[in-house]
Structures are given as structure tokens and as C-alpha cells.
Scaffold this active site. Structure first.
Site, PDB file in Angstrom:
ATOM      1  N   HIS A 267       0.874  -1.176   0.000  1.00  0.00           N
ATOM      2  CA  HIS A 267       0.000   0.000   0.000  1.00  0.00           C
ATOM      3  C   HIS A 267       0.914   1.230   0.000  1.00  0.00           C
ATOM      4  O   HIS A 267       1.728   1.395  -0.898  1.00  0.00           O
ATOM      5  CB  HIS A 267      -0.932  -0.109   1.218  1.00  0.00           C
ATOM      6  CG  HIS A 267      -2.092   0.827   1.238  1.00  0.00           C
ATOM      7  ND1 HIS A 267      -2.468   1.614   0.180  1.00  0.00           N
ATOM      8  CD2 HIS A 267      -3.003   1.113   2.228  1.00  0.00           C
ATOM      9  CE1 HIS A 267      -3.536   2.334   0.499  1.00  0.00           C
ATOM     10  NE2 HIS A 267      -3.878   2.044   1.740  1.00  0.00           N
ATOM     11  N   HIS A 306      -2.083  -1.970 -10.019  1.00  0.00           N
ATOM     12  CA  HIS A 306      -3.090  -1.416  -9.128  1.00  0.00           C
ATOM     13  C   HIS A 306      -4.335  -2.284  -9.185  1.00  0.00           C
ATOM     14  O   HIS A 306      -4.689  -2.784 -10.245  1.00  0.00           O
ATOM     15  CB  HIS A 306      -3.442   0.022  -9.536  1.00  0.00           C
ATOM     16  CG  HIS A 306      -4.066   0.790  -8.411  1.00  0.00           C
ATOM     17  ND1 HIS A 306      -5.407   0.723  -8.136  1.00  0.00           N
ATOM     18  CD2 HIS A 306      -3.511   1.599  -7.475  1.00  0.00           C
ATOM     19  CE1 HIS A 306      -5.656   1.480  -7.078  1.00  0.00           C
ATOM     20  NE2 HIS A 306      -4.534   2.019  -6.656  1.00  0.00           N
ATOM     21  N   ASP A 362       2.885   5.645  -6.590  1.00  0.00           N
ATOM     22  CA  ASP A 362       4.115   5.530  -5.810  1.00  0.00           C
ATOM     23  C   ASP A 362       5.378   5.444  -6.654  1.00  0.00           C
ATOM     24  O   ASP A 362       6.478   5.503  -6.106  1.00  0.00           O
ATOM     25  CB  ASP A 362       4.034   4.286  -4.909  1.00  0.00           C
ATOM     26  CG  ASP A 362       3.076   4.484  -3.765  1.00  0.00           C
ATOM     27  OD1 ASP A 362       3.064   5.597  -3.220  1.00  0.00           O
ATOM     28  OD2 ASP A 362       2.329   3.549  -3.434  1.00  0.00           O
TER      29      ASP A 362
HETATM   30  N1  CMC Z   1       5.143  -6.495 -10.614  1.00  0.00           N
HETATM   31  C1  CMC Z   1       5.055  -7.677 -11.253  1.00  0.00           C
HETATM   32  N2  CMC Z   1       3.926  -8.374 -11.390  1.00  0.00           N
HETATM   33  C2  CMC Z   1       2.820  -7.860 -10.855  1.00  0.00           C
HETATM   34  C3  CMC Z   1       2.816  -6.625 -10.192  1.00  0.00           C
HETATM   35  C4  CMC Z   1       4.037  -5.931 -10.073  1.00  0.00           C
HETATM   36  N3  CMC Z   1       4.104  -4.765  -9.452  1.00  0.00           N
HETATM   37  N4  CMC Z   1       1.573  -6.338  -9.741  1.00  0.00           N
HETATM   38  C5  CMC Z   1       0.809  -7.366 -10.130  1.00  0.00           C
HETATM   39  N5  CMC Z   1       1.560  -8.277 -10.801  1.00  0.00           N
HETATM   40  C6  CMC Z   1       1.085  -9.512 -11.433  1.00  0.00           C
HETATM   41  C7  CMC Z   1       0.731 -10.557 -10.376  1.00  0.00           C
HETATM   42  O1  CMC Z   1       1.849 -11.367 -10.079  1.00  0.00           O
HETATM   43  C8  CMC Z   1      -0.366 -11.316 -11.091  1.00  0.00           C
HETATM   44  O2  CMC Z   1       0.232 -12.134 -12.074  1.00  0.00           O
HETATM   45  P1  CMC Z   1      -0.409 -13.585 -12.401  1.00  0.00           P
HETATM   46  O3  CMC Z   1      -1.767 -13.287 -12.972  1.00  0.00           O
HETATM   47  O4  CMC Z   1       0.538 -14.214 -13.356  1.00  0.00           O
HETATM   48  O5  CMC Z   1      -0.483 -14.293 -11.089  1.00  0.00           O
HETATM   49  C9  CMC Z   1      -1.128 -10.225 -11.863  1.00  0.00           C
HETATM   50  O6  CMC Z   1      -0.147  -9.192 -12.091  1.00  0.00           O
HETATM   51  C10 CMC Z   1      -2.308  -9.640 -11.097  1.00  0.00           C
HETATM   52  O7  CMC Z   1      -1.810  -9.125  -9.858  1.00  0.00           O
HETATM   53  P2  CMC Z   1      -2.538  -9.239  -8.474  1.00  0.00           P
HETATM   54  O8  CMC Z   1      -1.513  -9.416  -7.397  1.00  0.00           O
HETATM   55  O9  CMC Z   1      -3.651 -10.244  -8.543  1.00  0.00           O
HETATM   56  O10 CMC Z   1      -3.189  -7.796  -8.374  1.00  0.00           O
HETATM   57  P3  CMC Z   1      -3.788  -7.149  -7.087  1.00  0.00           P
HETATM   58  O11 CMC Z   1      -4.893  -6.284  -7.548  1.00  0.00           O
HETATM   59  O12 CMC Z   1      -4.088  -8.143  -6.038  1.00  0.00           O
HETATM   60  O13 CMC Z   1      -2.581  -6.256  -6.536  1.00  0.00           O
HETATM   61  C11 CMC Z   1      -1.131  -4.481  -6.098  1.00  0.00           C
HETATM   62  C12 CMC Z   1      -2.469  -4.904  -6.692  1.00  0.00           C
HETATM   63  C13 CMC Z   1      -1.020  -2.954  -6.123  1.00  0.00           C
HETATM   64  C14 CMC Z   1      -1.036  -4.938  -4.625  1.00  0.00           C
HETATM   65  C15 CMC Z   1      -0.001  -5.129  -6.915  1.00  0.00           C
HETATM   66  O14 CMC Z   1      -0.057  -4.677  -8.253  1.00  0.00           O
HETATM   67  C16 CMC Z   1       1.363  -4.867  -6.328  1.00  0.00           C
HETATM   68  O15 CMC Z   1       1.778  -5.584  -5.421  1.00  0.00           O
HETATM   69  N6  CMC Z   1       2.117  -3.820  -6.824  1.00  0.00           N
HETATM   70  C17 CMC Z   1       3.382  -3.482  -6.266  1.00  0.00           C
HETATM   71  C18 CMC Z   1       3.197  -2.699  -4.987  1.00  0.00           C
HETATM   72  C19 CMC Z   1       2.723  -1.294  -5.240  1.00  0.00           C
HETATM   73  O16 CMC Z   1       3.236  -0.586  -6.102  1.00  0.00           O
HETATM   74  N7  CMC Z   1       1.721  -0.851  -4.450  1.00  0.00           N
HETATM   75  C20 CMC Z   1       1.183   0.488  -4.522  1.00  0.00           C
HETATM   76  C21 CMC Z   1      -0.230   0.488  -4.996  1.00  0.00           C
HETATM   77  S1  CMC Z   1      -0.831   2.122  -5.411  1.00  0.00           S
HETATM   78  C22 CMC Z   1      -0.792   3.048  -3.969  1.00  0.00           C
HETATM   79  C23 CMC Z   1      -1.466   2.453  -2.807  1.00  0.00           C
HETATM   80  O17 CMC Z   1      -2.487   1.774  -2.921  1.00  0.00           O
HETATM   81  O18 CMC Z   1      -0.990   2.674  -1.712  1.00  0.00           O
END
Ligand code: CMC
Length: 427
Positions: A267, A306, A362
Site C-alpha cells: 500500500h 493497481h 508511488d
Molecule cells: N510487478 C510484477 N507483477 C505484478 C505486479 C508488479 N508490481 N503487480 C501485479 N503483478 C502480477 C501478479 O503477479 C499477477 O500475475 P499472475 O496473474 O501471473 O499471477 C497479476 O499481475 C495480477 O496481480 P494481483 O496481485 O492479482 O493484483 P492485485 O490487484 O491483487 O494487486 C497491487 C495490486 C497494487 C497490490 C499489486 O499490483 C502490487 O503488489 N504492486 C506493487 C506494490 C505497489 O506498487 N503498491 C502500490 C499500490 S498504489 C498506492 C497504494 O495503494 O498505496
């Protein structure tokens, strides 16, 4: 049969049910009537991480994740970032309308009146170790404020709620600045109410031997960043505030739960993680190998992806513009080059394209905060300062919503069936 309805046949019983559709949504409780036997509990819906569940109605923030749209109370984020101030946006989020000149002046005065914290807070801060994470200090001190304002438990009194919202908004920069000074072993600087909200915060963090001479471009850049972070509908920390607040605890306790949620690297902590990642990459030439490892499951590209945005995060777009102005003043941050190249490579890569992974808020914000002189571990505190008006508006909205009750999800039990206790000698 109503047109806006869903017909569901339960193949266990052959019975068909008609479930109304309102606002493109069906009510989970309408599934409870679907039972095999009369004394069954009835069907539940299963949605870990709330991937497709609306937990409230809200009139505060609108997001269209596919089209990259973000609006506060109907106003596009781009216009607010260009033309508004942080306190004006805080008023808009809390009260629902932009203030008139007179309302804004009064609001600004009220906030200024409450910027000081009880002297005991300074002693409370002294108890933290020299290397305490500022976000840990922030969440501890905000939680502790509930003991300083026992009147805050009267959450059903609108005037009292207003006072606590003002207190939290007014004192957040003071607490954040105190945490900053504590980490550096610097004497605390108290609020200077001749300064505006952002100017006062900057002065409390950076002043050494007299009032800090601000760089107006950097100060406005910080204000824009806080505006961009001010609300983001039902994200993890806002959900934490609403969930904890739904127990009718005082707002200081509920907001400290939001700060705790924001602390996490998935987050708000992501801006800190982005900088650590850029340090780890170290050089542009190492990017292809780094991206390869991410794609192979060796971690995530921090600042990318996201839950809601499946196109470019509109805040990231605006932050990139802010970055140009900031780096003109401070000189180029060498890590920016790595970030730009990383973004270019990722946006052309099939893995990221297929999963609709774009830079989020971020990705660039940490680089700007660093250029402004804030240490990496402080970035999330800045995010918390920005998000405070959103948390408070959402808390108030939740309390006034007649459909809300104490938050309490269901579960699917997967543990052992009933079994007799085994004495310790027989285990
Ligand atoms: N790098 C590489 N792969 C990713 C990333 C990433 N940053 N984010 C998602 N994926 C992949 C994930 O591995 C999955 O792949 P597969 O379908 O092969 O399993 C696919 O994309 C879908 O991801 P998810 O984890 O199901 O998506 P989610 O909606 O649960 O997660 C998230 C959203 C923001 C937690 C995630 O994208 C992430 O961990 N990003 C990195 C951390 C980050 O930058 N967070 C800040 C978010 S914005 C500000 C805030 O909210 O505070």
C-alpha cells in the site's frame, strides 16, 4: 419478472430465485434465502480481498480504473491539482462542496487554532528509540491522542466529530514533523501559525536556527502531491478506518488503524520500496536482468500495478509533471534515469501489457520526496498526511450511513471437525 433482476436456479433443489439488481450490484444477503434444507444457514458469497464486493455506498471519490479517471466529489483530480489548495480539498472531501471565500478563511483559521499538541506528546515521542521508523511513531502517537481527548468517544455528536476531524487534520503535520526531527536528533520546532498549512509543515521539518526559507516551487509540489493522495475510495487503509470505526471507537483509534494499513509495502509503503528497488538495480544496464527476475516470480516491480487502475494511474501522470518542475530546482536525481528506463522497458513488455500493469502513484513520488530532502523511510508519513482528509471524510460518511453496521465478514471454516481434548502426556 422485473427487468433489473437476476434469475438464479439452485440446482441442488431445482428452485429458482429472483434477485434484484440495483446499481449493477446484487445484494449478498439475497443469497441467504437459497437453502437445501430449511435449517441450513443459506448461501454465502466468497470474496477474499474484496475483489468484487462493494462494502458501502459513497459520494466522496469516483474512480474509473479502465479509463484512468479520478474525481473528488465530482471534481477532476487534474483541475484540483492545478487550481486548488490542500486545505480547500480537505474541506471539499469532508463537507461535500468547495468552500466559499468566507468558509475557507474560517476553515483555515480553525485548523490553525488546533495545530499544537499537548506537551506530554513530546515526552511520549522521547520514548521511541533513535532509529524508530517515523511511520511507527506516527501511528503510535495518533493512537495515543485518543487518551488525550477522551471526549472523542462521543461519536454520535456531530459537533464533537467535527472537532476531532479538525484536530486530526491540524495536528497531523505537527506529529509528522516531530517524528522527522526525532529521527534526526533535532530539537522540535513548534507550529508557526503565521504560515500556511504546507509552509508550517515544511518549517517544522526543515527549520534550523530560525524560520526555514522555503523554495516556493518545492512547497507547491508537496501540496500537489498531498492533494493527489487525499482520497482514493475503498483502498486498504480506508477500509481499515471504516472497519475499525464501525465498532464506534473514537476517530484517533480508527485513523491509527488506517495509518497502520498504509505502512505496508503493498500500500503506502510502496513509495519507500520503489527507492529501495532503484537502489538495488543500481544502473540502467541491470534493468533487463531485474525485469527478467520479476517476470520469473522473483518479486514485484514496486510502484507498478493497481487493484483498480488497469490503465495509467492519473495521479502518476500528474506526478511525472510535478517531477519535471522539482528536478529543475534540485538537479536531476540519478535514480530518475533508472526509473524512466524501467518504465519504458516494462510498458513494452508482454508480461506487463497482458496484466495491464502501469506505474502507480508511488512510482515517481518517492523520487520527488527524496529530491525535497525527505529520507526514504519518511515517504509513507507524507502519504499519510495527504490521505488524512480522505480517511476522515470516509469515517464520517460511514457513521452517517444507515445501512452500515459493525463490520464482520463471514468465513468458510476449514479446520478439524469436533474432536476430544488430548491430555498432554498422550500427544
Ligand atoms: N510487478 C510484477 N507483477 C505484478 C505486479 C508488479 N508490481 N503487480 C501485479 N503483478 C502480477 C501478479 O503477479 C499477477 O500475475 P499472475 O496473474 O501471473 O499471477 C497479476 O499481475 C495480477 O496481480 P494481483 O496481485 O492479482 O493484483 P492485485 O490487484 O491483487 O494487486 C497491487 C495490486 C497494487 C497490490 C499489486 O499490483 C502490487 O503488489 N504492486 C506493487 C506494490 C505497489 O506498487 N503498491 C502500490 C499500490 S498504489 C498506492 C497504494 O495503494 O498505496
Amino acid at each position: 419478472m422485473a427487468k433489473d433482476s437476476l434469475s438464479i436456479t439452485d440446482n441442488r433443489t431445482g428452485r429458482t430465485y429472483e434477485v434484484p439488481i440495483d446499481d449493477e450490484t446484487v445484494k449478498a444477503l439475497d443469497f441467504r434465502q437459497m437453502k437445501e434444507a430449511e435449517d441450513d444457514f443459506g448461501l454465502k458469497t466468497y470474496d477474499p480481498a474484496f475483489m468484487n464486493t462493494a462494502a458501502c455506498r459513497s459520494a466522496i471519490t469516483y474512480i474509473d480504473g479502465d479509463r484512468g479517471i479520478l474525481r473528488y466529489r465530482g471534481y477532476p483530480i487534474e483541475e484540483l491539482a492545478e487550481r486548488s489548495t490542500f486545505l480547500e480539498v480537505a474541506y471539499l472531501l469532508g463537507e461535500g462542496e468547495l468552500p466559499t471565500r468566507q468558509q475557507l478563511d474560517q476553515w483555515t483559521d480553525t485548523i490553525k487554532y488546533h495545530t499544537y499538541v499537548h506537551t506530554n506528546i513530546t515526552r511520549f515521542l522521547e520514548g521511541f528509540r533513535y532509529d524508530a521508523h517515523p511511520m511507527g511513531m506516527m501511528l503510535g502517537v495518533v493512537g495515543a491522542l485518543s487518551t488525550f481527548y477522551p471526549d472523542a468517544k462521543h461519536i454520535h455528536d456531530p459537533a464533537n466529530r467535527y472537532l476531532q476531524r479538525v484536530r486530526l487534520l491540524a495536528k497531523a503535520p505537527t506529529i509528522a514533523a516531530f517524528a522527522f526531527r526525532h529521527s534526526r536528533g533535532l530539537p522540535l520546532v513548534f507550529p508557526d501559525n503565521d504560515l500556511d498549512y504546507i509552509g508550517n509543515f515544511v518549517n517544522m521539518t526543515f527549520s534550523i536556527g530560525g524560520r526555514h526559507k522555503p523554495n516556493k516551487v518545492l512547497q507547491r509540489a508537496l501540496e500537489i502531491l498531498l492533494i493527489l493522495h487525499a482520497d482514493h475510495e475503498q483502498n486498504c487503509s480506508t477500509t481499515a478506518v471504516r472497519t475499525v470505526g464501525s465498532s464506534h471507537v473514537d476517530p484517533f483509534s480508527a485513523i491509527s488503524a488506517g495509518i497502520a494499513a498504509l505502512y505496508g509495502p503493498l500500500h503506502g509503503g510502496a513509495n519507500e520500496a520503489v527507492l529501495l528497488m532503484l537502489d538495488e538495480i543500481g544502473d540502467k544496464k541491470n534493468i533487463p536482468q531485474f525485469v527478467k527476475e520479476v517476470k520469473a516470480g522473483g518479486g514485484k516491480l514496486m510502484g507498478f500495478g493497481h487493484r483498480v487502475y488497469k490503465s495509467y494511474d492519473p495521479r502518476a501522470k500528474l506526478i511525472k509533471q510535478v517531477a519535471d518542475g522539482v528536478f529543475e530546482q534540485t538537479g536531476l536525481n540519478p535514480k530518475l534515469e533508472i526509473a524512466l528506463e524501467l518504465e519504458r522497458i516494462a510498458l513494452e513488455d508482454e508480461y506487463f501489457i497482458k496484466r495491464k500493469l502501469y506505474p502507480n502513484v508511488d512510482f515517481y513520488s518517492g523520487l520527488i520526496y527524496q529530491a525535497m530532502g525527505y529520507p526514504t523511510e519518511y515517504f509513507t508519513v507524507l502519504f499519510a498526511l495527504g490521505r488524512m482528509p480522505g480517511w476522515l471524510a470516509q469515517w464520517e460518511e460511514m457513521l452517517l450511513d444507515k445501512e452500515q453496521k459493525i463490520a464482520r465478514p463471514r468465513q468458510i471454516y476449514t479446520g478439524p471437525d469436533k474432536r476430544p481434548f488430548v491430555p498432554i502426556e498422550q500427544r
